[in-house]
Motif scaffolding. Structure first.
Motif, mmCIF file in Angstrom:
data_model
loop_
_atom_site.group_PDB
_atom_site.id
_atom_site.type_symbol
_atom_site.label_atom_id
_atom_site.label_comp_id
_atom_site.label_asym_id
_atom_site.label_seq_id
_atom_site.Cartn_x
_atom_site.Cartn_y
_atom_site.Cartn_z
ATOM 1 N N LEU A 117 41.760 35.593 33.081
ATOM 2 C CA LEU A 117 40.944 35.966 34.231
ATOM 3 C C LEU A 117 39.496 36.220 33.817
ATOM 4 C CD1 LEU A 117 41.109 36.375 37.268
ATOM 5 C CD2 LEU A 117 41.522 38.786 36.830
ATOM 6 N N GLN A 118 39.309 36.905 32.711
ATOM 7 C CA GLN A 118 37.944 37.134 32.219
ATOM 8 C C GLN A 118 37.264 35.829 31.835
ATOM 9 O OE1 GLN A 118 36.896 40.410 29.571
ATOM 10 N NE2 GLN A 118 39.109 40.759 29.457
ATOM 11 N N ALA A 119 38.024 34.930 31.247
ATOM 12 C CA ALA A 119 37.458 33.670 30.757
ATOM 13 C C ALA A 119 36.966 32.774 31.890
ATOM 14 C CB ALA A 119 38.490 32.926 29.914
ATOM 15 N N CYS A 120 37.428 32.997 33.096
ATOM 16 C CA CYS A 120 36.989 32.157 34.217
ATOM 17 C C CYS A 120 35.490 32.287 34.457
ATOM 18 C CB CYS A 120 37.767 32.471 35.488
ATOM 19 S SG CYS A 120 37.282 34.005 36.305
ATOM 20 N N LEU A 121 34.876 33.338 33.929
ATOM 21 C CA LEU A 121 33.442 33.552 34.113
ATOM 22 C C LEU A 121 32.598 33.027 32.952
ATOM 23 C CD1 LEU A 121 33.786 37.145 35.534
ATOM 24 C CD2 LEU A 121 33.007 35.141 36.800
ATOM 25 N N ASP A 122 33.253 32.542 31.908
ATOM 26 C CA ASP A 122 32.523 32.055 30.737
ATOM 27 C C ASP A 122 31.546 30.953 31.124
ATOM 28 O OD1 ASP A 122 33.988 33.800 29.190
ATOM 29 O OD2 ASP A 122 35.211 32.254 28.227
ATOM 30 N N GLY A 123 30.297 31.121 30.707
ATOM 31 C CA GLY A 123 29.285 30.094 30.897
ATOM 32 C C GLY A 123 28.731 29.963 32.305
ATOM 33 N N LEU A 124 29.115 30.854 33.196
ATOM 34 C CA LEU A 124 28.620 30.777 34.573
ATOM 35 C C LEU A 124 27.406 31.674 34.757
ATOM 36 C CD1 LEU A 124 31.901 30.867 36.708
ATOM 37 C CD2 LEU A 124 30.669 28.886 35.820
ATOM 38 N N SER A 125 26.562 31.282 35.684
ATOM 39 C CA SER A 125 25.418 32.116 36.053
ATOM 40 C C SER A 125 25.892 33.185 37.041
ATOM 41 C CB SER A 125 24.329 31.258 36.701
ATOM 42 O OG SER A 125 24.793 30.761 37.957
ATOM 43 N N ASP B 150 41.610 44.788 50.124
ATOM 44 C CA ASP B 150 40.565 43.922 50.679
ATOM 45 C C ASP B 150 39.174 44.428 50.319
ATOM 46 O OD1 ASP B 150 39.845 41.596 52.260
ATOM 47 O OD2 ASP B 150 39.116 43.025 53.764
ATOM 48 N N GLU B 151 38.989 45.748 50.381
ATOM 49 C CA GLU B 151 37.684 46.334 50.044
ATOM 50 C C GLU B 151 37.326 46.122 48.576
ATOM 51 O OE1 GLU B 151 37.030 50.415 52.200
ATOM 52 O OE2 GLU B 151 39.182 50.166 51.769
ATOM 53 N N SER B 152 38.327 45.950 47.732
ATOM 54 C CA SER B 152 38.074 45.852 46.294
ATOM 55 C C SER B 152 37.413 44.530 45.890
ATOM 56 C CB SER B 152 39.377 46.042 45.510
ATOM 57 O OG SER B 152 40.240 44.940 45.670
ATOM 58 N N PHE B 153 37.361 43.566 46.793
ATOM 59 C CA PHE B 153 36.690 42.290 46.523
ATOM 60 C C PHE B 153 35.195 42.350 46.833
ATOM 61 C CE2 PHE B 153 41.031 40.752 46.905
ATOM 62 C CZ PHE B 153 41.091 39.711 45.997
ATOM 63 N N THR B 154 34.752 43.401 47.516
ATOM 64 C CA THR B 154 33.367 43.494 47.953
ATOM 65 C C THR B 154 32.435 43.704 46.766
ATOM 66 O OG1 THR B 154 34.074 44.428 50.056
ATOM 67 C CG2 THR B 154 31.770 44.750 49.451
ATOM 68 N N LEU B 155 31.476 42.802 46.639
ATOM 69 C CA LEU B 155 30.508 42.900 45.557
ATOM 70 C C LEU B 155 29.278 43.672 46.011
ATOM 71 C CD1 LEU B 155 30.705 39.247 44.198
ATOM 72 C CD2 LEU B 155 31.712 41.312 43.195
ATOM 73 N N GLU B 156 28.830 44.564 45.162
ATOM 74 C CA GLU B 156 27.594 45.305 45.395
ATOM 75 C C GLU B 156 26.446 44.517 44.769
ATOM 76 O OE1 GLU B 156 27.747 47.858 47.367
ATOM 77 O OE2 GLU B 156 29.950 47.845 47.360
ATOM 78 N N GLU B 157 25.234 44.802 45.204
ATOM 79 C CA GLU B 157 24.063 44.085 44.701
ATOM 80 C C GLU B 157 23.926 44.202 43.189
ATOM 81 O OE1 GLU B 157 19.365 44.358 45.543
ATOM 82 O OE2 GLU B 157 20.651 44.332 47.336
ATOM 83 N N ASP B 158 24.284 45.377 42.645
ATOM 84 C CA ASP B 158 24.116 45.598 41.208
ATOM 85 C C ASP B 158 25.330 45.187 40.372
ATOM 86 O OD1 ASP B 158 25.661 47.683 42.197
ATOM 87 O OD2 ASP B 158 24.713 49.208 40.938
ATOM 88 N N ASP B 159 26.365 44.606 40.978
ATOM 89 C CA ASP B 159 27.509 44.101 40.220
ATOM 90 C C ASP B 159 27.086 42.853 39.444
ATOM 91 O OD1 ASP B 159 29.354 46.031 41.028
ATOM 92 O OD2 ASP B 159 30.043 44.846 42.745
ATOM 93 N N THR B 160 27.378 42.842 38.152
ATOM 94 C CA THR B 160 27.045 41.704 37.294
ATOM 95 C C THR B 160 28.289 41.269 36.528
ATOM 96 O OG1 THR B 160 26.485 43.089 35.400
ATOM 97 C CG2 THR B 160 24.679 42.549 36.948
ATOM 98 N N ILE B 161 28.211 40.076 35.963
ATOM 99 C CA ILE B 161 29.314 39.597 35.136
ATOM 100 C C ILE B 161 29.564 40.578 33.990
ATOM 101 C CG2 ILE B 161 30.076 37.776 33.561
ATOM 102 C CD1 ILE B 161 28.463 35.778 35.345
ATOM 103 N N ALA B 162 28.517 40.935 33.272
ATOM 104 C CA ALA B 162 28.671 41.832 32.116
ATOM 105 C C ALA B 162 29.219 43.195 32.531
ATOM 106 C CB ALA B 162 27.342 41.988 31.392
ATOM 107 N N GLY B 163 28.682 43.744 33.607
ATOM 108 C CA GLY B 163 29.114 45.060 34.054
ATOM 109 C C GLY B 163 30.556 45.079 34.525
ATOM 110 N N LEU B 164 30.946 44.070 35.307
ATOM 111 C CA LEU B 164 32.323 44.034 35.804
ATOM 112 C C LEU B 164 33.308 43.653 34.709
ATOM 113 C CD1 LEU B 164 31.981 42.691 39.453
ATOM 114 C CD2 LEU B 164 32.201 45.041 38.638
ATOM 115 N N ARG B 165 32.863 42.840 33.751
ATOM 116 C CA ARG B 165 33.734 42.553 32.601
ATOM 117 C C ARG B 165 33.997 43.829 31.808
ATOM 118 N NH1 ARG B 165 31.932 36.788 29.921
ATOM 119 N NH2 ARG B 165 33.673 35.609 30.787
ATOM 120 N N ALA B 166 32.960 44.594 31.558
ATOM 121 C CA ALA B 166 33.117 45.842 30.807
ATOM 122 C C ALA B 166 34.050 46.797 31.544
ATOM 123 C CB ALA B 166 31.754 46.489 30.564
ATOM 124 N N ALA B 167 33.904 46.893 32.852
ATOM 125 C CA ALA B 167 34.774 47.765 33.646
ATOM 126 C C ALA B 167 36.221 47.284 33.581
ATOM 127 C CB ALA B 167 34.292 47.822 35.094
#
Length: 166
Positions: free
Chosen positions: A31-39, A88-105
């Motif tokens: 699941l984490q790897a799905c974000l590899d190399g994406l903007s 359903d609410e858990s899919f909502t992205l906030e403006e400050d959500d980033t790949i690095a930040g959500l990966r770390a979480a």
């Protein structure tokens, strides 16, 4: 290519807990790897009518880890844990959500999950979930199903994003 712990010959004959952990960790890594190399915009791309995005899947999976390995095991409420009331609410992205930040979480949530479950046996009953008492075995099976489904969703979304680059 990432190693697949579930395909290690030692896992084939290991005890059920070792097998469950191997498959669960494999899905977590996939699941984490799905974000590899994406903007960041690609990770947030909305390609289906629902709130499902690649970054949203990772955020939702962090929520799921906390529901099943915090709420269910510790009995803490979702409010105490600091997670949304509904999936359903858990899919909502906030403006400050980033790949690095959500990966770390997500990495932290998975580490916390492993730690909380470490002292429990598969037949131990956890009672903090709204469904009532459930054996840890059921929690593992549910998590495997949940993450397998989301890895499939992620594969399709990633394929669409990469195809759009061409």
């Amino acid at each position: 290519m990432r190693p697949n712990p579930s395909m290690d010959p030692a896992t084939f004959t290991a005890d059920m807990r070792t097998q469950f952990d191997a498959f669960l960790d494999e899905h977590r890594a996939d699941l984490q790897a799905c974000l590899d190399g994406l903007s960041e915009p690609e990770a947030r791309a909305s390609l289906v009518p629902s709130r499902t995005t690649l970054l949203g899947l990772l955020k939702h999976s962090t929520f799921v880890e906390k529901v099943w390995f915090d709420e269910a095991i510790t009995g803490r409420t979702r409010k105490e844990i600091g997670i949304p009331a509904t999936p359903d609410e858990s899919f909502t992205l906030e403006e400050d959500d980033t790949i690095a930040g959500l990966r770390a979480a997500y990495v932290q949530a998975c580490e916390d999950s492993r730690r909380r479950a470490a002292s429990l046996d598969l037949d131990d009953v956890v009672s903090g979930n709204r469904r009532g008492p459930l054996p840890l075995r059921w929690v593992y099976l549910h998590m495997l199903r949940e993450l397998a489904q989301h890895c499939g969703h992620a594969d399709i979304l990633r394929e669409q994003i990469l195809a759009a680059r061409s």
